[in-house]
Design a protein around this motif. Sequence first.
Motif, PDB file in Angstrom:
ATOM      1  N   LYS A  72      18.926  33.773  19.241  1.00 35.62           N
ATOM      2  CA  LYS A  72      20.183  34.491  19.397  1.00 35.62           C
ATOM      3  C   LYS A  72      19.991  35.579  20.436  1.00 35.62           C
ATOM      4  CE  LYS A  72      23.763  36.979  16.838  1.00 35.62           C
ATOM      5  NZ  LYS A  72      24.171  37.532  15.512  1.00 35.62           N
ATOM      6  N   VAL A  73      20.795  35.537  21.484  1.00 35.79           N
ATOM      7  CA  VAL A  73      20.690  36.512  22.564  1.00 35.79           C
ATOM      8  C   VAL A  73      21.973  37.338  22.620  1.00 35.79           C
ATOM      9  CG1 VAL A  73      19.074  35.186  23.969  1.00 35.79           C
ATOM     10  CG2 VAL A  73      21.534  34.798  24.209  1.00 35.79           C
ATOM     11  N   ALA A  74      21.917  38.458  23.349  1.00 29.97           N
ATOM     12  CA  ALA A  74      23.075  39.341  23.431  1.00 29.97           C
ATOM     13  C   ALA A  74      24.252  38.669  24.105  1.00 29.97           C
ATOM     14  CB  ALA A  74      22.699  40.629  24.173  1.00 29.97           C
ATOM     15  N   SER A  75      23.987  37.804  25.074  1.00 30.91           N
ATOM     16  CA  SER A  75      25.043  37.104  25.794  1.00 30.91           C
ATOM     17  C   SER A  75      24.528  35.728  26.193  1.00 30.91           C
ATOM     18  CB  SER A  75      25.474  37.892  27.038  1.00 30.91           C
ATOM     19  OG  SER A  75      26.341  37.127  27.850  1.00 30.91           O
ATOM     20  N   GLU A  76      25.027  34.709  25.520  1.00 31.32           N
ATOM     21  CA  GLU A  76      24.607  33.353  25.865  1.00 31.32           C
ATOM     22  C   GLU A  76      25.032  32.958  27.278  1.00 31.32           C
ATOM     23  OE1 GLU A  76      22.688  29.886  25.727  1.00 31.32           O
ATOM     24  OE2 GLU A  76      22.572  31.488  24.232  1.00 31.32           O
ATOM     25  N   PRO A  77      26.257  33.306  27.740  1.00 34.99           N
ATOM     26  CA  PRO A  77      26.591  33.006  29.136  1.00 34.99           C
ATOM     27  C   PRO A  77      25.636  33.660  30.123  1.00 34.99           C
ATOM     28  CG  PRO A  77      28.578  33.507  27.912  1.00 34.99           C
ATOM     29  CD  PRO A  77      27.440  33.834  27.005  1.00 34.99           C
ATOM     30  N   ALA A  78      25.191  34.888  29.824  1.00 32.78           N
ATOM     31  CA  ALA A  78      24.246  35.551  30.722  1.00 32.78           C
ATOM     32  C   ALA A  78      22.907  34.826  30.727  1.00 32.78           C
ATOM     33  CB  ALA A  78      24.064  37.009  30.302  1.00 32.78           C
ATOM     34  N   LEU A 136      13.845  40.808  26.112  1.00 31.84           N
ATOM     35  CA  LEU A 136      13.905  39.533  25.404  1.00 31.84           C
ATOM     36  C   LEU A 136      15.246  39.327  24.720  1.00 31.84           C
ATOM     37  CD1 LEU A 136      10.349  39.388  23.774  1.00 31.84           C
ATOM     38  CD2 LEU A 136      11.209  37.976  25.641  1.00 31.84           C
ATOM     39  N   ASN A 137      15.924  40.414  24.401  1.00 25.54           N
ATOM     40  CA  ASN A 137      17.243  40.305  23.781  1.00 25.54           C
ATOM     41  C   ASN A 137      18.235  39.600  24.688  1.00 25.54           C
ATOM     42  OD1 ASN A 137      19.349  40.995  21.819  1.00 25.54           O
ATOM     43  ND2 ASN A 137      20.024  42.477  23.345  1.00 25.54           N
ATOM     44  N   TYR A 138      18.003  39.631  25.987  1.00 18.82           N
ATOM     45  CA  TYR A 138      18.901  38.969  26.933  1.00 18.82           C
ATOM     46  C   TYR A 138      18.333  37.657  27.475  1.00 18.82           C
ATOM     47  CZ  TYR A 138      21.533  43.351  27.129  1.00 18.82           C
ATOM     48  OH  TYR A 138      22.288  44.451  26.804  1.00 18.82           O
ATOM     49  N   PRO A 189      14.630  28.002  22.003  1.00 23.70           N
ATOM     50  CA  PRO A 189      14.501  29.313  21.341  1.00 23.70           C
ATOM     51  C   PRO A 189      13.062  29.780  21.186  1.00 23.70           C
ATOM     52  CG  PRO A 189      16.084  27.926  20.189  1.00 23.70           C
ATOM     53  CD  PRO A 189      15.435  27.058  21.217  1.00 23.70           C
ATOM     54  N   VAL A 190      12.152  28.864  20.877  1.00 24.08           N
ATOM     55  CA  VAL A 190      10.761  29.250  20.641  1.00 24.08           C
ATOM     56  C   VAL A 190       9.969  29.295  21.940  1.00 24.08           C
ATOM     57  CG1 VAL A 190       8.633  28.644  19.447  1.00 24.08           C
ATOM     58  CG2 VAL A 190      10.839  28.316  18.303  1.00 24.08           C
ATOM     59  N   ILE A 191      10.010  28.204  22.701  1.00 27.19           N
ATOM     60  CA  ILE A 191       9.231  28.147  23.934  1.00 27.19           C
ATOM     61  C   ILE A 191       9.726  29.186  24.938  1.00 27.19           C
ATOM     62  CG2 ILE A 191       8.557  26.671  25.872  1.00 27.19           C
ATOM     63  CD1 ILE A 191       8.840  24.267  24.053  1.00 27.19           C
ATOM     64  N   GLY A 192      11.042  29.347  25.026  1.00 27.14           N
ATOM     65  CA  GLY A 192      11.584  30.315  25.961  1.00 27.14           C
ATOM     66  C   GLY A 192      11.138  31.727  25.650  1.00 27.14           C
ATOM     67  N   GLU A 193      11.166  32.096  24.373  1.00 27.10           N
ATOM     68  CA  GLU A 193      10.741  33.452  24.013  1.00 27.10           C
ATOM     69  C   GLU A 193       9.250  33.650  24.238  1.00 27.10           C
ATOM     70  OE1 GLU A 193      11.322  36.674  20.384  1.00 27.10           O
ATOM     71  OE2 GLU A 193      12.244  34.687  20.272  1.00 27.10           O
ATOM     72  N   GLU A 194       8.468  32.634  23.936  1.00 25.01           N
ATOM     73  CA  GLU A 194       7.028  32.738  24.192  1.00 25.01           C
ATOM     74  C   GLU A 194       6.751  32.886  25.688  1.00 25.01           C
ATOM     75  OE1 GLU A 194       5.374  29.255  22.496  1.00 25.01           O
ATOM     76  OE2 GLU A 194       5.443  29.992  20.415  1.00 25.01           O
ATOM     77  N   THR A 195       7.483  32.125  26.500  1.00 25.92           N
ATOM     78  CA  THR A 195       7.266  32.180  27.953  1.00 25.92           C
ATOM     79  C   THR A 195       7.603  33.548  28.510  1.00 25.92           C
ATOM     80  OG1 THR A 195       7.744  29.803  28.165  1.00 25.92           O
ATOM     81  CG2 THR A 195       7.918  31.159  30.159  1.00 25.92           C
ATOM     82  N   ALA A 213      14.682  43.699  16.112  1.00 25.37           N
ATOM     83  CA  ALA A 213      14.582  42.269  15.811  1.00 25.37           C
ATOM     84  C   ALA A 213      13.513  41.587  16.641  1.00 25.37           C
ATOM     85  CB  ALA A 213      15.932  41.594  16.047  1.00 25.37           C
ATOM     86  N   ARG A 214      13.265  42.083  17.847  1.00 26.28           N
ATOM     87  CA  ARG A 214      12.310  41.430  18.749  1.00 26.28           C
ATOM     88  C   ARG A 214      10.936  42.072  18.714  1.00 26.28           C
ATOM     89  NH1 ARG A 214      14.825  36.914  21.386  1.00 26.28           N
ATOM     90  NH2 ARG A 214      17.062  37.270  21.128  1.00 26.28           N
ATOM     91  N   ALA A 215      10.833  43.293  18.251  1.00 26.80           N
ATOM     92  CA  ALA A 215       9.572  44.017  18.336  1.00 26.80           C
ATOM     93  C   ALA A 215       8.402  43.306  17.670  1.00 26.80           C
ATOM     94  CB  ALA A 215       9.734  45.421  17.741  1.00 26.80           C
ATOM     95  N   PRO A 216       8.538  42.700  16.474  1.00 29.13           N
ATOM     96  CA  PRO A 216       7.368  42.052  15.865  1.00 29.13           C
ATOM     97  C   PRO A 216       6.786  40.939  16.719  1.00 29.13           C
ATOM     98  CG  PRO A 216       9.077  42.401  14.239  1.00 29.13           C
ATOM     99  CD  PRO A 216       9.679  42.724  15.574  1.00 29.13           C
ATOM    100  N   GLY A 217       7.629  40.163  17.377  1.00 30.95           N
ATOM    101  CA  GLY A 217       7.123  39.082  18.211  1.00 30.95           C
ATOM    102  C   GLY A 217       6.805  39.515  19.614  1.00 30.95           C
ATOM    103  N   ALA A 218       7.338  40.683  20.039  1.00 34.57           N
ATOM    104  CA  ALA A 218       7.149  41.107  21.413  1.00 34.57           C
ATOM    105  C   ALA A 218       5.986  42.036  21.591  1.00 34.57           C
ATOM    106  CB  ALA A 218       8.419  41.796  21.911  1.00 34.57           C
TER     107      ALA A 218
END
Length: 383
Positions: free
Chosen positions: A353-359, A346-348, A220-226, A264-269
């Motif tokens: 928490k992402v919009a679609s975990e299978p995606a 980043l939402n996907y 969750p953390v490393i993936g979003e940072e990457t 939800a993503r804007a502060p970190g993005a």
Amino acid sequence: MLRNSTARQLPSTLRSCGRQTQRRTFLSSRRARPSGRAVERLNVQELVRKSHDYERNRRIFLWSGTVAGLVSFVWTAYKLVGELRKPAQLDSSLPSTDPLSSSDAADRKVVIRDENGHEIVPTGNSTVPAFPRILELPNTASGPDATAAIEPTGSTEYTLVGLGLRTVTFIGIQVYVVGYYIATADIAALQNRLVKKVNPIATTLVPGERDELRTALLDPVIGEETWNELLAEGIPARSVFRVVPVRDTDFHHLRDGFVRAIQARAPGASAPGADDEGFGEAMRQFRALFNRGTVPKRKEMLLIRDGEGRLSIEYEDGTGKKKSKVGTRQLIGTVDDERVSRALWLNYLAGKKVASEPARQSIVEGIMEFVERPVGTVAAQVV
């Protein structure tokens, strides 16, 4: 006289002996030779007990056979389904550097051809059964007219990376199928960056290194940072999210979900000051694009991010002038602020928490297909 007396007494004695002999003979004969009538020897209680034991043992035997048959049937069906779902046995003689020697080859997406010969990827959904593997999208110049039909200035080929179904609520109501496409010409830059992230001197990743990258992207953390770092640098430069509803919905419903994701993503993005006036104006523009009516199922919506991070939204509404393979697409507007599209992407792609975990899972596996090939080549698809 004595003789006569003895003679008179003798018959009575003999008669008495005869009666005794007969009595003994009669009694002994009854004990030695039982009656031929079987009913005289029946023990009803014993017969009832034996009958009860027989019926009990018979029921136990029948139930045991029934249970054993059901267990055998279920176990056989389970093993059969497992074998049918099991991928083809990999050749153990292949070197460890060969992509086909990796166990993650089983997660490759399957590509088939439709009746027109176009390559498609099954989605697993009956309403939207397949996505095209390749999208040919016209290049458009941005302009103030958000309602103008697409006027092509050339075209760009996009390759499908991964797809999945979005569901909402705890009972899993299906909303839409979403697929992530990257411009084929931009895949090399993404390959190079991700390969160098794991091994700075490599041009491709071996199975162990791919596992390391997969773990990082799913974290969750490393993936979003990457992904935040990559998107901020414009890698990949051009990409598309293709959204196709599986049930009738409306633009307002889609807008609310997108807006919540961006906020939800804007502060970190975004850079410091993401909630400044410029970002607020961009969000007002984004909301205004969705002031429309219903979105029937199977209608296509494209969220397009160009090299500058500009977000364009196209919709298959049937009124545009440009006819594509999947229908008529209409450009409904653009948002220039790069932070909006980055937060939406980043939402996907990453996060807790992402919009679609299978995606997200499918996209990561698609990335693995890229990095297992030398930089500059497109991952081969399994047909």
